[in-house]
Design an enzyme around this catalytic site. Structure first.
Site: not given
Ligand SMILES: Nc1ncnc2c1ncn2[C@@H]1O[C@H](COP(=O)(O)OP(=O)(O)OP(=O)(O)O)[C@@H](O)[C@H]1O
Ligand SMILES: [Mg+2]
Lengths: 119, 144
Positions: B54, B103, B50
């Site tokens: 990210n 997505r 995860e």
């Molecule tokens: N390292 C990062 N730098 C900048 N923004 C981040 C970072 N990690 C997360 N985010 C922000 O936080 C939001 C939520 O992160 P999260 O990992 O919970 O969900 P996601 O990555 O959008 O989807 P998923 O993890 O379900 O694939 C992201 O959509 C993004 O806007």
């Molecule tokens: Mg994520």
């Protein structure tokens, strides 16, 4: 039930892992969203999906998913199957859609044991 | 402070979807070799994946660091931006700013951060817009 029996139940083709069909199936999860697979799967599981990109294999590797069932006639690429072979993951393909595939498995007594713990 | 037995740092580049998961697969194999298994190994692998995703999807690039002490595994994700404007929102399930590309690949459900927190025995996140985001996760292990 074993994966071998699952093949019969789903009228499936074995795309990978012909030599690993005697493993037990006692847990299942279905989604095309790998984010949800990562958030909900907590134990050795069969994954029923239609998503054929390579990230499915990576997700499976992280979670110890030992069998992937491709529903609605989806066939993954050779690249994905090679990866599955390397990771000892069995890959099946069935013409049934996800709903029917899950229904058949549920009817045969397989339940989802992926219990989420509190956040 | 407990002594560090092992420390590995992995560079993660922004946008490199094709190799997403390579680092976490590597970490999982390495930990398995040194005798970590079962539920805790799976929790570490999921949290690492995860965090790696990210970094690829949301950050301008960063590093994933694996450290081991006699009683725990520490995973740190540190990136160079863009930072998260509203952390409490980002920590909510379902909140996501993921791109169409992410997505299409099966991600971007807004599950990652809460999932990391749930899987870890200790979790902290700090972020500053324009600077970057640092996440630290601790996993308790019995004598390895
Ligand atoms: N390292 C990062 N730098 C900048 N923004 C981040 C970072 N990690 C997360 N985010 C922000 O936080 C939001 C939520 O992160 P999260 O990992 O919970 O969900 P996601 O990555 O959008 O989807 P998923 O993890 O379900 O694939 C992201 O959509 C993004 O806007
Ligand atoms: Mg994520």
């Amino acid at each position: 039930m074993t994966i071998r029996e699952l093949v019969t139940l789903l009228d499936a083709r074995v795309l990978c892992g012909e030599d690993k069909l005697d493993q037990d199936v006692n847990n299942a999860f279905s989604s095309d969203l790998m984010s949800d697979v990562l958030a909900f799967v907590t134990d050795k599981t069969v994954l029923i999906t239609g998503l054929t990109n390579i990230h499915v294999m990576r997700t499976a590797e992280m979670l110890d998913i030992h069998c992937i069932v491709y529903a609605r006639g989806k066939i993954p690429s050779d690249e994905l199957l090679e990866e599955a072979d390397e990771l000892d993951i069995v890959v099946l393909a069935t013409a049934h859609n996800c709903y029917t595939t899950c229904g058949l498995m549920y009817e045969a007594g397989i339940r989802s044991k992926n219990v989420r713990t509190g956040a | 402070m407990e002594s560090t037995i092992l420390k590995n740092t992995y560079e993660i580049n922004a946008g490199e979807f094709q190799t997403a998961g390579d680092v976490s697969a590597n970490i999982k194999r390495k930990l398995k070799q040194i005798g970590i298994g079962g539920t805790v190994l799976r929790r570490i692998a999921v949290a690492s994946y995860e965090a790696e995703l990210n970094l690829i999807i949301h950050s301008h690039g960063g590093k994933l660091t694996l450290e081991m002490t006699p009683s725990s595994i520490i995973l740190t994700s540190a990136d160079v931006g863009p930072g998260i404007p509203d952390l409490s929102k980002a920590m909510q399930e379902g909140y996501s700013t993921a791109s169409e590309e992410a997505r299409d690949l099966g991600f971007g459900a807004g599950m990652g951060l809460p999932n990391m927190k749930r899987n870890a025995d200790g979790f902290s996140i700090e972020s500053e817009v324009g600077k970057g985001t640092t996440i630290q996760m601790r996993f308790d292990v019995k004598d390895a």
